[in-house]
Design an enzyme around this catalytic site. Structure first.
Site, short mmCIF file in Angstrom:
data_model
loop_
_atom_site.label_atom_id
_atom_site.label_comp_id
_atom_site.label_asym_id
_atom_site.label_seq_id
_atom_site.Cartn_x
_atom_site.Cartn_y
_atom_site.Cartn_z
CE LYS A 58 -9.35 -14.43 -6.84
NZ LYS A 58 -10.54 -15.09 -7.60
CB ALA A 189 -17.49 -6.36 -18.39
N GLY A 190 -17.60 -9.67 -16.56
CA GLY A 190 -18.16 -10.38 -15.60
C GLY A 190 -16.94 -10.47 -14.52
CB ILE A 192 -13.89 -14.83 -15.32
CG1 ILE A 192 -14.10 -15.94 -14.24
CG2 ILE A 192 -12.46 -15.28 -16.25
CD1 ILE A 192 -14.27 -17.27 -14.87
CD GLU A 211 -21.10 -7.41 -20.05
OE1 GLU A 211 -20.50 -8.07 -19.58
OE2 GLU A 211 -22.25 -8.05 -20.42
CB VAL A 280 -19.43 -15.39 -22.35
CG1 VAL A 280 -18.53 -14.23 -23.16
CG2 VAL A 280 -19.08 -16.70 -22.80
N GLY A 281 -19.05 -16.77 -18.86
CA GLY A 281 -19.99 -17.62 -17.90
C GLY A 281 -19.58 -18.78 -17.87
CB ALA A 330 -15.20 -21.88 -3.97
CG HIS A 454 -7.86 4.19 16.36
ND1 HIS A 454 -8.32 4.67 14.95
CD2 HIS A 454 -6.95 4.80 16.75
CE1 HIS A 454 -7.70 5.64 14.84
NE2 HIS A 454 -6.66 5.67 15.66
P1 FAD Z 1 -15.50 -27.92 -9.67
O1 FAD Z 1 -14.55 -26.96 -8.82
O2 FAD Z 1 -15.64 -27.61 -10.98
O3 FAD Z 1 -15.17 -29.31 -9.59
C1 FAD Z 1 -15.84 -30.41 -10.10
C2 FAD Z 1 -15.05 -31.50 -10.11
O4 FAD Z 1 -15.69 -32.59 -10.50
C3 FAD Z 1 -13.97 -31.39 -11.32
O5 FAD Z 1 -12.55 -31.55 -10.66
C4 FAD Z 1 -14.20 -32.27 -12.28
O6 FAD Z 1 -12.79 -32.94 -12.98
C5 FAD Z 1 -14.98 -33.40 -11.58
N1 FAD Z 1 -15.70 -34.20 -12.49
C6 FAD Z 1 -16.61 -33.71 -13.29
N2 FAD Z 1 -17.34 -34.68 -14.05
C7 FAD Z 1 -16.75 -35.83 -13.58
C8 FAD Z 1 -16.98 -37.32 -13.54
N3 FAD Z 1 -17.87 -37.67 -14.61
N4 FAD Z 1 -16.21 -38.35 -12.85
C9 FAD Z 1 -15.41 -37.77 -12.10
N5 FAD Z 1 -14.86 -36.69 -12.01
C10 FAD Z 1 -15.92 -35.33 -12.59
N6 FAD Z 1 -15.29 -18.92 -6.75
C11 FAD Z 1 -15.10 -18.21 -5.57
O7 FAD Z 1 -15.84 -18.40 -4.78
N7 FAD Z 1 -14.11 -17.37 -5.33
C12 FAD Z 1 -13.17 -17.23 -6.34
O8 FAD Z 1 -12.16 -16.21 -6.09
C13 FAD Z 1 -13.39 -17.75 -7.48
N8 FAD Z 1 -12.35 -17.41 -8.68
C14 FAD Z 1 -12.59 -18.12 -9.87
C15 FAD Z 1 -11.58 -17.80 -10.86
C16 FAD Z 1 -11.75 -18.43 -11.92
C17 FAD Z 1 -10.97 -18.44 -13.04
C18 FAD Z 1 -12.85 -19.61 -12.07
C19 FAD Z 1 -12.75 -20.30 -13.64
C20 FAD Z 1 -13.80 -19.75 -11.18
C21 FAD Z 1 -13.56 -19.14 -9.95
N9 FAD Z 1 -14.59 -19.19 -8.76
C22 FAD Z 1 -14.54 -18.80 -7.77
C23 FAD Z 1 -15.63 -20.31 -9.02
C24 FAD Z 1 -15.26 -21.71 -8.34
O9 FAD Z 1 -14.15 -22.26 -8.97
C25 FAD Z 1 -16.49 -22.67 -8.44
O10 FAD Z 1 -17.62 -22.08 -8.11
C26 FAD Z 1 -15.95 -24.14 -7.75
O11 FAD Z 1 -14.91 -24.60 -8.26
C27 FAD Z 1 -17.14 -24.93 -7.71
O12 FAD Z 1 -16.99 -26.14 -7.15
P2 FAD Z 1 -17.58 -27.47 -7.33
O13 FAD Z 1 -17.04 -28.40 -6.40
O14 FAD Z 1 -19.01 -27.42 -7.75
O15 FAD Z 1 -17.13 -27.86 -8.85
P1 NAD Z 2 -20.03 -13.73 -15.33
O1 NAD Z 2 -21.33 -14.51 -15.54
O2 NAD Z 2 -19.78 -13.45 -14.02
O3 NAD Z 2 -19.83 -12.72 -16.38
C1 NAD Z 2 -19.98 -13.14 -17.85
C2 NAD Z 2 -20.06 -11.85 -18.40
O4 NAD Z 2 -20.22 -11.97 -19.71
C3 NAD Z 2 -21.61 -10.87 -18.16
O5 NAD Z 2 -21.53 -9.90 -17.81
C4 NAD Z 2 -22.29 -11.11 -19.58
O6 NAD Z 2 -23.22 -10.26 -19.75
C5 NAD Z 2 -21.24 -11.28 -20.54
N1 NAD Z 2 -21.57 -11.90 -21.80
C6 NAD Z 2 -22.27 -13.04 -22.22
N2 NAD Z 2 -22.09 -13.36 -23.27
C7 NAD Z 2 -21.66 -12.43 -24.12
C8 NAD Z 2 -20.95 -12.12 -25.34
N3 NAD Z 2 -21.52 -12.71 -26.39
N4 NAD Z 2 -20.48 -10.91 -25.62
C9 NAD Z 2 -20.13 -10.21 -24.49
N5 NAD Z 2 -20.32 -10.33 -23.22
C10 NAD Z 2 -21.11 -11.50 -22.93
O7 NAD Z 2 -19.20 -15.35 -15.71
P2 NAD Z 2 -17.39 -15.20 -15.41
O8 NAD Z 2 -16.85 -14.22 -15.38
O9 NAD Z 2 -17.36 -16.17 -16.77
O10 NAD Z 2 -17.60 -16.30 -14.35
C11 NAD Z 2 -18.19 -17.50 -14.39
C12 NAD Z 2 -18.39 -17.96 -12.84
O11 NAD Z 2 -17.34 -18.14 -12.08
C13 NAD Z 2 -19.28 -16.80 -12.23
O12 NAD Z 2 -20.60 -17.39 -11.97
C14 NAD Z 2 -18.70 -16.52 -10.98
O13 NAD Z 2 -19.46 -16.82 -9.96
C15 NAD Z 2 -17.66 -17.30 -10.67
N6 NAD Z 2 -16.36 -16.86 -10.42
C16 NAD Z 2 -16.07 -16.04 -9.34
C17 NAD Z 2 -15.18 -15.38 -8.69
C18 NAD Z 2 -15.04 -14.79 -7.44
O14 NAD Z 2 -15.88 -15.10 -6.74
N7 NAD Z 2 -14.30 -13.97 -7.30
C19 NAD Z 2 -13.85 -15.39 -9.88
C20 NAD Z 2 -13.93 -15.81 -10.96
C21 NAD Z 2 -15.22 -16.43 -11.24
#
Ligand code: FAD
Ligand code: NAD
Length: 482
Positions: A58, A189-190, A192, A211, A280-281, A330, A454
């Protein structure tokens, strides 16, 4: 001797740190173990979300949006800007500073709430025993009445494009580019792919998104997904649907490029990129986390199996956040963390999984909660639709930010709101009004009878609600579905 806790939380992402703080607030002796190390080899709390997820992405979205505004959209306000330049390294440094501030903040919250933050990698060796190995290899054993697993998720790889951390990166690498790549490829095209693709497109990259699916954003209401595709394409994202990546080849030399091979309905194709983001997830992160003897069950996709209250098949072990079923968000993990903590003290807290809001932070934002039209049709529910475009919302026009619409779906017989779908300015914040309303089982009429300030963007929500029953004042659209 093993240190004793009432609760040991593994992982300090949003699910874990919130669970730990709530447990401690409720009087339970709590430790939270975190393996994440910063560049100085120090433990940092906050997980994916704070370090390489929600917050840094962000920060870059906001910086790049301001750059684009300054470059292209200030002249209509009469503001003459003669030279706009982007210092990418400074933008990244600002992002890092925000991350540092927030991760330090978790440390502060732990100490204020008396959570013991412990740096190291945790392994569950018995139903009430956790072994922690720190960065130097020293081990300590903790005993716990209850264990909460919040180990999160990591990016998924695909064989044709192995991440090298330089030319081919995952989402973490895409937050670290020190200059704007001229040609940027994005696989997926998800959420991220679209958010990070937008960042670099705004800064001048030619962005191609590959995608695999033929459908764009399948989880999103079709009408909104169609609008989003048009808007993002206008913004310069070249989104190729039905594109299956089959291979890639890194060039030679210091500044490697990558040639990507893919097939579409038009046959085999090739594209050359300076950087490639694989998005890709994500997959649940359970590597070396639980000894087999403990017997915790995983599902076919590697998620820890839990019930609606996040209890695993072992009665004193819970799991929350990305490591369990449901959307990887999150806020979903945070609410699960609170639920588990409170249920440890016999409170009846529940997570309402039917009302998890989703947001894609492109510009305009795309946000939704509840059911979309396709889901209601599949369930044979009769519903009315009310929608209202931002193009005739005074505040949106005043801000020169008037693309998109609010769309509400309400049950045809009870008028209860079943879904809300917004593409437009501040969609995330506007949506939240509806999340609250839906938690209280509001009808469209309830929203219609509420007074809205408003001029405000939220008047579009008011008008969409009035439109559901056919009496929007400023030309909302009503559609009945029987
Ligand atoms: P995580 O945040 O992954 O935290 C898990 C923690 O556990 C990590 O710090 C890891 O180091 C630790 N851990 C793992 N295994 C062990 C172990 N064995 N011992 C000790 N520590 C360990 N979600 C949103 O809601 N809004 C968004 O705008 C958003 N944007 C995102 C953008 C990106 C680029 C990415 C990658 C994700 C985004 N997400 C967003 C998704 C969000 O980050 C996750 O859903 C969220 O962080 C999950 O929280 P969690 O606590 O389950 O796991
Ligand atoms: P995603 O599941 O949103 O999108 C992945 C995309 O990749 C899908 O459209 C899928 O069809 C495509 N894909 C999969 N395999 C492929 C391949 N081999 N070739 C081409 N396309 C392929 O996953 P993401 O964008 O990686 O994000 C991961 C997770 O992080 C999501 O579940 C999302 O909830 C979370 N996230 C949330 C936010 C937010 O809340 N604003 C922001 C970033 C990430």
């Amino acid at each position: 001797m093993a240190k004793q806790y009432e609760v040991v939380v593994i992982g300090s992402g949003p699910a874990g740190y919130v669970a730990a703080i709530r447990c401690a607030q409720l009087g339970l002796k709590t430790a939270c173990i975190e393996k994440w190390l910063n560049k100085k080899n120090q433990t940092v709390y906050g997980g994916t979300c704070l370090n390489v997820g929600c917050i840094p992405s962000k920060a870059l979205l906001d910086s790049s949006h301001k750059y684009l505004e300054a470059q292209q959209h200030l002249d209509v306000h009469g503001i003459k800007v003669t030279k706009v330049a982007m210092d990418v390294a400074l933008m990244i440094a600002r992002k890092d500073k925000i991350v540092g501030q927030l991760t330090q903040g978790i440390k502060g919250l732990f100490s204020a709430n008396k959570v013991d933050g412990i740096g190291g990698t945790a392994r569950i060796v018995a139903a009430n025993k956790v072994l922690v190995t720190d960065a130097e290899g020293a081990e300590q054993e903790l005993t716990a009445d209850k264990i909460i697993i919040a180990a999160g998720s990591v990016p998924t790889d695909i064989p044709p494009t192995p991440v090298d951390g330089d030319t081919i990166v995952d989402s973490t690498g895409a937050l670290e580019f020190q200059e704007t790549p001229k040609r940027l490829g994005v696989i997926g095209a998800g959420i991220i792919g679209l958010e990070l693709g937008s960042v670099w497109a705004r800064l001048g990259s030619e962005v191609t998104v590959l995608e695999a699916l033929d459908e764009f954003l399948p989880a999103v209401d079709r009408q909104l997904a169609k609008e989003a595709l048009k808007m993002l394409t206008r913004q310069g994202l070249n989104i190729k649907l039905g594109a299956r990546v089959t291979g890639s080849k890194l060039g030679k030399g210091a500044r490697k490029t990558v040639a990507v091979e893919f097939t579409t309905a038009d046959g085999e194709q090739k594209a050359q990129f300076d950087k490639l983001i694989v998005a890709v997830g994500r997959r649940p992160y359970t590597d070396a986390l639980i000894d087999d003897a403990v017997g915790i069950e995983l599902d076919d996709h590697g998620f820890i199996k839990v019930d609606d209250q996040c209890v695993t098949n072992i009665a004193n072990i819970y799991a929350v956040g990305d490591v369990v079923r449901g959307p990887m968000l999150a806020h979903k993990g945070m609410e699960e963390g609170v639920m588990v903590a409170e249920r440890l003290l016999d409170k009846k807290t529940q997570v309402n999984y039917a009302l998890v809001p989703s947001v894609i932070y492109t510009h305009p934002e795309i946000a939704w909660v509840g059911k979309n039209e396709e889901e209601l049709k599949a369930e044979n529910v009769e519903y009315n639709v009310g929608s209202f475009p931002f193009a005739i919302n005074g505040r949106a026009l005043a801000a020169n930010d008037s693309e998109g619409m609010v769309k509400l779906l309400a049950d045809a017989s009870t008028d209860r709101i079943l879904g809300c779908h917004i593409i437009g300015p501040s969609a995330a914040d506007l949506l939240q009004q509806l999340v609250i309303a839906m938690e209280f089982s509001a009808s469209a009429e309830d929203i219609g009878l509420t007074m809205f300030s408003h001029p405000a963007l939220s008047e579009a929500v008011h008008e969409a609600a009035l439109a559901v029953n056919g009496h929007a004042i400023h030309i909302g659209n009503r559609r009945k579905r029987k």
